[in-house]
Design a protein around this motif. Structure first.
Motif, PDB file in Angstrom:
ATOM      1  N   GLU A 123       0.819  -1.215   0.000  1.00  0.00           N
ATOM      2  CA  GLU A 123       0.000   0.000   0.000  1.00  0.00           C
ATOM      3  C   GLU A 123       0.856   1.270   0.000  1.00  0.00           C
ATOM      4  OE1 GLU A 123      -3.482  -0.723   2.510  1.00  0.00           O
ATOM      5  OE2 GLU A 123      -3.369   1.457   2.827  1.00  0.00           O
ATOM      6  N   GLU A 127       0.911   4.331  -2.668  1.00  0.00           N
ATOM      7  CA  GLU A 127       0.639   5.714  -2.284  1.00  0.00           C
ATOM      8  C   GLU A 127       1.790   6.647  -2.665  1.00  0.00           C
ATOM      9  OE1 GLU A 127      -0.024   6.595   1.860  1.00  0.00           O
ATOM     10  OE2 GLU A 127      -0.049   8.727   1.288  1.00  0.00           O
ATOM     11  N   ARG A 131       2.045   9.733  -5.452  1.00  0.00           N
ATOM     12  CA  ARG A 131       2.347  11.125  -5.115  1.00  0.00           C
ATOM     13  C   ARG A 131       3.558  11.641  -5.865  1.00  0.00           C
ATOM     14  NH1 ARG A 131       1.519  11.158   1.334  1.00  0.00           N
ATOM     15  NH2 ARG A 131       2.754  13.061   1.259  1.00  0.00           N
TER      16      ARG A 131
END
Ligand code: GTP
Ligand code: MG
Length: 341
Positions: A123, A127, A131
């Motif tokens: 995860e 993420e 970004r």
């Protein structure tokens, strides 16, 4: 720049690429100064490499790996902040009347994102890559890939790319145009694309294999050679980074990623309004944008006045029309009454 979870082989990769220990694995020997180094852990190192007889000046940025099951927000912000600061520096330099001849463009042209061997993306990887991808060319790589069998490696690569697509992460995918590019470029780029994420093996040791000193990791059952394409994708990645795709990475960074950042930043400055103290160096750019904004605002006001005037006229005409209709109806009913009489 190399980014990824702790212990995925980032520092080893850099030292393998540079063929010397340009970055030490030790963060600090001295517990009294260890806390001071915390803030400056993202530190660029300049090296010169030889690629096919060409000298290449390369700036390498190692980052400390982040942990699992802990809050990595600070580390994430630090990395994104570093990337954005390089853009801010260019933005400030571009808006200076007199340019600084010694200015160094430190924008990051490629970010190797290190994924730990496993079954699927974690995860935090999803993420962070998400970004990072609007700010930098993210190239996903699997670190320490010698810990997987060829079948496991192929399956893991497939899963990672499926996840990247599923979560819409815009990684650098060796872009090509079937209509415009020549056959070689198309073939080369689609081959590299098929290798993604690159399976990396790094080693800081040189081993004598059949009379030749090569970078390899030795095991009781044999050696994994870093440059051997059957063992790892290291050599393909190296030549893409330092040779075949160097210009493309730079162009995408300048024409697309930086340009987007610039637009975002300038429009943010205008909207956050004049009360905000301008950031030094951005002032000139801000002023010209503010002037344009002011002009636009005045033109908008003029248009709004015209619109209001037209609306008033329409309203008046509508009222006149209603009055005429009313008197016509009166006349009709009077005529009808007379007719009946
Ligand atoms: N098997 C294997 N081990 C590796 C490889 N690359 C590095 N290692 C080992 O993995 C350990 C961690 O490597 P580093 O290069 O320090 O990892 P890092 O990502 O820089 O770690 P942090 O700086 O803590 O984030 C070391 O013991 C390396 O020798 C590889 O390709 N294969
Ligand atoms: Mg490291």
């Amino acid at each position: 720049m190399v980014v990824g979870a702790s212990g995925t082989g980032k520092t080893t990769f850099i030292n393998t690429l540079c063929e010397s220990e340009v970055i030490s694995h030790k963060v600090s020997d001295n517990p009294e100064t260890a806390h001071i180094e915390e803030g400056i852990r993202i530190k660029p190192v300049n090296v010169e490499l030889d690629e096919d007889g060409m000298r290449i000046g390369l700036t390498i940025v190692d980052t400390p790996g982040f942990g699992q099951n802990i809050d990595n927000e600070y580390a994430f912000q630090e990395i994104v902040g570093f990337l954005e600061r390089q853009y801010d520096d260019i933005l400030a330099e571009e808006s200076r009347i007199k340019r600084n001849p010694r200015f160094r463009d430190n924008r990051v042209h490629a970010l190797l994102y290190f994924i730990a061997p496993g079954h699927s993306l974690r995860e935090m990887d999803i993420e962070l890559m998400r970004r990072l991808s609007p700010r930098v060319n993210v190239i996903p790589v699997i670190g320490k890939s010698d810990s997987m069998t060829p079948d496991e490696r192929a399956l893991f690569k497939k899963r990672v790319m499926e996840d990247i697509e599923h979560y819409g992460i815009a990684v650098y995918n060796f872009p090509f145009d079937v209509e415009e590019d020549d056959e070689d470029t198309i073939a080369d780029n689609s081959d590299l694309r098929k290798l993604m994420p690159f399976a990396i093996v790094g080693s800081e040791d040189e081993v004598n294999i059949q009379g030749q000193l090569v970078r390899a990791r030795t095991y009781p059952w044999g050696a994994v050679e870093v440059m051997d394409p059957r063992h790892s994708d290291f050599s393909r990645l190296r030549s893409a980074l330092l040779n075949t795709h160097l210009t493309d990475l730079k162009e995408i960074t300048h024409d697309f990623l930086y340009e987007n950042y610039r637009t975002e930043k300038l429009s943010r400055t205008v909207h956050s309004d004049y009360a905000d103290a301008p950031i030094p160096g951005d002032e000139l750019a801000n002023q010209s944008v503010k002037l344009k904004e002011e002009q636009l605002r005045r033109e908008e006001e003029k248009l709004r006045e015209i619109e209001l005037k037209v609306q008033r006229e329409i309203q008046e005409k509508r009222q006149e029309l209603q009055a005429k209709e009313e008197s016509l109806r009166n006349l009709e009913s009077r005529l009808a009454a007379q007719g009946e009489a």
